[in-house]
Design an enzyme around this catalytic site. Structure first.
Site, PDB file in Angstrom:
ATOM      1  N   ILE A 152     -15.766  -4.771  67.985  1.00 44.88           N
ATOM      2  CA  ILE A 152     -14.405  -5.040  68.455  1.00 44.88           C
ATOM      3  C   ILE A 152     -14.371  -4.467  69.863  1.00 44.88           C
ATOM      4  O   ILE A 152     -13.905  -3.358  70.098  1.00 44.88           O
ATOM      5  CB  ILE A 152     -13.355  -4.422  67.519  1.00 44.88           C
ATOM      6  CG1 ILE A 152     -13.571  -4.917  66.087  1.00 44.88           C
ATOM      7  CG2 ILE A 152     -11.936  -4.773  67.976  1.00 44.88           C
ATOM      8  CD1 ILE A 152     -12.658  -4.271  65.047  1.00 44.88           C
TER       9      ILE A 152
ATOM     10  N   TYR B  45      -9.624   2.611  61.205  1.00 40.16           N
ATOM     11  CA  TYR B  45      -9.919   2.697  62.637  1.00 40.16           C
ATOM     12  C   TYR B  45     -10.168   4.155  62.993  1.00 40.16           C
ATOM     13  O   TYR B  45      -9.234   4.940  63.130  1.00 40.16           O
ATOM     14  CB  TYR B  45      -8.739   2.110  63.420  1.00 40.16           C
ATOM     15  CG  TYR B  45      -8.931   1.962  64.909  1.00 40.16           C
ATOM     16  CD1 TYR B  45     -10.103   2.342  65.563  1.00 40.16           C
ATOM     17  CD2 TYR B  45      -7.914   1.419  65.686  1.00 40.16           C
ATOM     18  CE1 TYR B  45     -10.250   2.188  66.923  1.00 40.16           C
ATOM     19  CE2 TYR B  45      -8.055   1.259  67.055  1.00 40.16           C
ATOM     20  CZ  TYR B  45      -9.223   1.649  67.665  1.00 40.16           C
ATOM     21  OH  TYR B  45      -9.360   1.504  69.025  1.00 40.16           O
TER      22      TYR B  45
ATOM     23  N   LYS C 105     -13.738   0.513  61.835  1.00 38.96           N
ATOM     24  CA  LYS C 105     -14.067   0.401  63.257  1.00 38.96           C
ATOM     25  C   LYS C 105     -14.388   1.804  63.753  1.00 38.96           C
ATOM     26  O   LYS C 105     -13.565   2.709  63.657  1.00 38.96           O
ATOM     27  CB  LYS C 105     -12.902  -0.188  64.042  1.00 38.96           C
ATOM     28  CG  LYS C 105     -13.156  -0.256  65.549  1.00 38.96           C
ATOM     29  CD  LYS C 105     -11.959  -0.791  66.308  1.00 38.96           C
ATOM     30  CE  LYS C 105     -12.216  -0.780  67.814  1.00 38.96           C
ATOM     31  NZ  LYS C 105     -11.044  -1.254  68.599  1.00 38.96           N
TER      32      LYS C 105
END
Length: 302
Positions: free
Chosen positions: A209, A138, A167
């Protein structure tokens, strides 16, 4: 070609509903059901939108377990398991695997600003602890204060086969192209900045996301599916359709706007953890106008 056996498409980062200071289990189940009915490709809990920094380790475990239970195998769960501490991150990630989460989303350790060697060792130990569980890095430099550099991602990808996604929560779309060129086009990139889902997927990201999907799950999932199929003109219409909602997520600190509107929809209580606080009346007025424009409040009343 996207590997559809792994998570892809619209993976909604759910808010964590609270009621009287505790996780509101009934509300969480409502949120999960709404995402499944709308066709979301997956759900995520315990990421930035879910206020993990204000929750205890046991609360975060409970949240992951509840999400898996409510999903009942109908949709995959990506569990946010990253913390500032390695031992806690290992504990949460191993727990998520045991209770049936499909993948782990591990944030760059925040505040301490580790160097790239430190990041490599941190993520490497997490991946080694769950060798049969996909791990999604992330990258969110705006909140963590540090970026995962592309050579570091490439090194992790080479040495830990279960690190197969990232992400990317940054306006730097060029990072995505360079990452895929360096690491390989089969590496899964998820957009983490709502308004950039279309351009990031156009250059090879496999999904998003996006917090906006808490409000517009059907439209977000449809846009992602169209992009995965290469139907860009149709997807572009949904991109522009969702722009105001994307902006509105950040009219105050996420997830305050999300929870404000979701409370008007009767889905959650208007409650978050301190130090987050209530938004200004003028922001609420803008949010109400936005929600009415998208038919969110009308739909709920009907």
């Amino acid at each position: 070609m996207v590997d559809r056996s792994l998570m892809h498409g619209s993976v909604t980062p759910l808010v964590t509903p609270f009621k009287n200071g505790r996780i509101d289990e009934a509300a969480l189940e409502r949120l999960v059901e709404r995402q499944i009915e709308a066709g979301s490709h997956g759900i995520s809990v315990g990421g930035t939108t879910g206020e993990p920094g204000t929750m205890s380790l046991e609360e975060r475990k409970h949240l992951i377990e509840l999400a898996v239970r409510f999903a009942r195998g109908r949709v995959k769960v990506m569990a946010g398991t990253g913390t500032l501490r390695l031992d806690e991150t290992l504990e949460l990630t191993q727990f998520a695997r045991r209770v049936g989460a499909a993948e782990a989303l591990v944030i760059t350790p925040y505040y301490v600003k580790p160097n790239q060697e430190g990041l490599y060792r941190f993520f490497g130990q997490v991946a080694a602890s769950v060798p049969d569980m996909p791990v999604v890095l992330y990258n969110i430099p705006g909140r963590s204060g540090i970026e995962i550099k592309i050579p570091t991602v490439a090194r992790l990808r080479r040495e830990f086969k279960n690190i197969n996604g990232l992400k990317h929560s940054s306006k730097d779309v060029e990072y995505v192209s360079e990452l895929l060129r360096t690491v390989g086009r089969d590496f899964r990139v998820f957009c983490g900045l709502e308004a950039l889902t279309f351009p990031m997927m156009a250059v090879g990201a496999v999904g998003t996301i996006a917090a906006t999907a808490n409000w517009l799950p059907k439209e977000t999932a449809e846009m992602c599916e169209l992009l995965l199929q290469g139907r860009y003109a149709e997807a572009l219409e949904l991109h522009y359709y969702g722009l105001e909602a994307n902006d509105a997520v950040f009219w105050d600190t996420n997830p305050i706007p999300l929870k404000t509107v979701l409370s008007w929809m009767g889905l959650v209580e208007k409650e978050w953890r301190e130090p987050l606080g209530p938004t200004a009346p003028e922001v609420e007025a803008r949010l109400r106008k936005m929600a009415e424009g998208y038919g969110l409040l009308v739909a709920q009343a009907g």
